[in-house]
Design a protein around this motif. Structure first.
Motif, short mmCIF file in Angstrom:
data_model
loop_
_atom_site.label_atom_id
_atom_site.label_comp_id
_atom_site.label_asym_id
_atom_site.label_seq_id
_atom_site.Cartn_x
_atom_site.Cartn_y
_atom_site.Cartn_z
N CYS A 244 42.78 39.16 31.72
CA CYS A 244 42.00 39.70 33.03
C CYS A 244 41.13 41.09 32.38
O CYS A 244 41.73 41.85 31.70
N PRO A 245 39.93 41.17 32.79
CA PRO A 245 39.33 42.23 32.20
C PRO A 245 39.76 43.73 32.95
O PRO A 245 39.18 44.71 32.43
N ARG A 246 40.27 43.41 33.91
CA ARG A 246 40.91 44.71 34.48
C ARG A 246 42.37 45.00 33.97
O ARG A 246 42.48 46.32 33.60
N CYS A 247 43.38 44.14 34.16
CA CYS A 247 44.54 44.58 33.79
C CYS A 247 45.31 43.83 32.63
O CYS A 247 46.19 44.22 32.08
N GLY A 248 44.62 42.81 32.12
CA GLY A 248 45.13 42.35 30.95
C GLY A 248 45.81 41.38 30.99
O GLY A 248 46.27 40.46 30.03
N GLU A 249 46.43 40.74 32.29
CA GLU A 249 47.22 39.67 32.35
C GLU A 249 46.27 38.67 32.15
O GLU A 249 45.15 38.38 32.35
N LEU A 250 47.06 37.44 31.85
CA LEU A 250 46.16 36.11 31.57
C LEU A 250 45.68 35.62 32.89
O LEU A 250 46.53 35.42 33.96
N LEU A 251 44.41 35.08 33.18
CA LEU A 251 43.87 34.48 34.19
C LEU A 251 44.09 33.14 34.51
O LEU A 251 44.53 32.36 33.52
N THR A 252 44.45 32.81 35.60
CA THR A 252 45.04 31.57 36.11
C THR A 252 44.12 30.67 36.65
O THR A 252 42.89 31.22 37.17
N GLU A 253 43.93 29.31 36.13
CA GLU A 253 42.68 28.40 36.60
C GLU A 253 43.62 27.12 37.30
O GLU A 253 44.52 26.94 36.86
N ALA A 260 36.99 24.35 40.13
CA ALA A 260 37.62 24.94 39.07
C ALA A 260 37.58 26.41 39.79
O ALA A 260 36.53 27.09 40.19
N THR A 261 38.88 27.12 39.94
CA THR A 261 39.22 28.50 40.41
C THR A 261 39.89 29.16 39.51
O THR A 261 40.98 28.89 39.24
N VAL A 262 39.36 30.44 39.06
CA VAL A 262 39.86 31.09 38.22
C VAL A 262 40.14 32.43 38.81
O VAL A 262 39.20 33.01 39.60
N PHE A 263 41.35 33.19 38.75
CA PHE A 263 41.65 34.49 39.36
C PHE A 263 42.76 35.09 38.88
O PHE A 263 43.49 34.17 37.81
N CYS A 264 43.19 36.38 38.92
CA CYS A 264 44.11 37.05 38.35
C CYS A 264 45.29 37.17 39.48
O CYS A 264 45.09 37.96 40.37
N GLY A 265 46.33 36.63 39.17
CA GLY A 265 47.58 36.70 39.89
C GLY A 265 47.93 38.20 40.20
O GLY A 265 48.86 38.63 41.30
N LYS A 266 47.66 39.22 39.53
CA LYS A 266 48.03 40.59 39.57
C LYS A 266 46.94 41.46 40.46
O LYS A 266 47.53 42.31 41.33
N CYS A 267 45.90 41.06 40.12
CA CYS A 267 44.87 42.11 40.66
C CYS A 267 44.18 41.45 42.04
O CYS A 267 43.63 42.19 42.70
N GLN A 268 44.48 40.08 42.22
CA GLN A 268 43.87 39.53 43.47
C GLN A 268 45.20 39.09 44.29
O GLN A 268 45.83 38.24 43.86
#
Length: 269
Positions: A244-253, A260-268
């Motif tokens: 993730c460009p904000r927190c560094g956690e791996l983005l989920t797809e 296709a839907t990509v998001f950050c489970g921590k930031c979103q």
């Protein structure tokens, strides 16, 4: 697939070349697009194009008697070329202009459309559409009202053309990330504050994409043949499994509504 920014960039690109010009001829090489091209499209011959209007992902070439309604489909493009330019494969429609140029439609997959809309009538493909996302009609209060008690995922709600037009998959992913909203969250569960923020982010993301000339992924090139550059600024789309460009956690797809839907489970959330 060209989305709203790509279509808007195309509109801006062709407008200086076609507005004020008389159409001398319509050449149809292949009428078998998403829907058959109606013979009535040739009504535009002899007419002056007064304006090029975008409605959702459709472009309308306005004349005194009606509109040629154009959709780029999944792989279509409109180019301005000198009259007499060599015809390439998949060049299906030419609008020949009195100035010596042509507006050429190329569509390898033939999923686009050329339709006719007489003055004073609404074409069925344009009926029941929601507001334009960059207009004042699309605002926080409006989205709050549309989301109220809805179980539909917020991403699917903002991609519904009955709610708001032209927020395609790329820009829905990017806007939801910018607003910090989980795309899977039921729309009715998203707070009013976050829905107002989401409207602002949708407008910001779309505006940036238009300024950058659209997002070139596979098929899109704008009216002068140059690619768009917004792809270089994508934060999450197409980056599943990356940090993730904000927190560094791996983005989920995941797949949501078959997209296709990509998001950050921590930031979103």
């Amino acid at each position: 697939m060209p989305e709203l920014p790509e279509v808007e960039v195309t509109r801006m690109g062709i407008t200086p070349h076609v507005v004020g010009q008389t159409v001398t001829k319509i050449i149809i090489r292949n009428s078998r697009l998403r829907w058959p091209i109606p013979e009535a499209i040739k009504n535009i011959e002899g007419q002056v194009i007064h304006k090029v209007v975008r409605r959702a992902k459709y472009l309308l070439l306005e004349t005194d008697i009606g509109y040629a309604v154009v959709h780029l489909g999944m792989s279509g493009s409109l180019r301005i070329l000198p009259a007499g330019s060599v015809v390439e494969k998949h060049d299906h429609v030419d609008v020949v202009l009195a100035c010596g140029e042509i507006l050429r439609y190329n569509d390898p997959r033939r999923f686009g459309a050329w339709l006719w809309q007489p003055i004073g009538e609404d074409h069925p493909v344009l009926e029941k559409m929601g507001p334009e996302p960059l207009s004042d009609d699309f605002n926080g209060d409006y989205l709050v009202a549309k989301a109220k008690a809805k179980r539909k995922a917020i991403k699917l709600l903002i991609m519904d053309n009955h709610v708001v037009v032209g927020v395609g998959n790329i820009y829905a992913n990017e806007s939801l990330f910018a607003a910090g909203i989980d795309p899977q969250c039921p729309a009715g569960k998203v707070s009013s504050q976050k829905l107002h923020l989401l409207v602002n982010e949708i407008k910001t993301v779309l505006h940036k994409a238009i300024v950058q000339g659209g997002t070139t992924l596979k098929d899109f090139k704008n009216a002068d043949g140059k690619p768009g550059y917004f792809a270089q600024e994508l934060q999450v789309y197409g980056k599943g499994g990356q940090p993730c460009p904000r927190c560094g956690e791996l983005l989920t797809e995941i797949k949501l509504g078959q997209r296709a839907t990509v998001f950050c489970g921590k930031c979103q959330y």
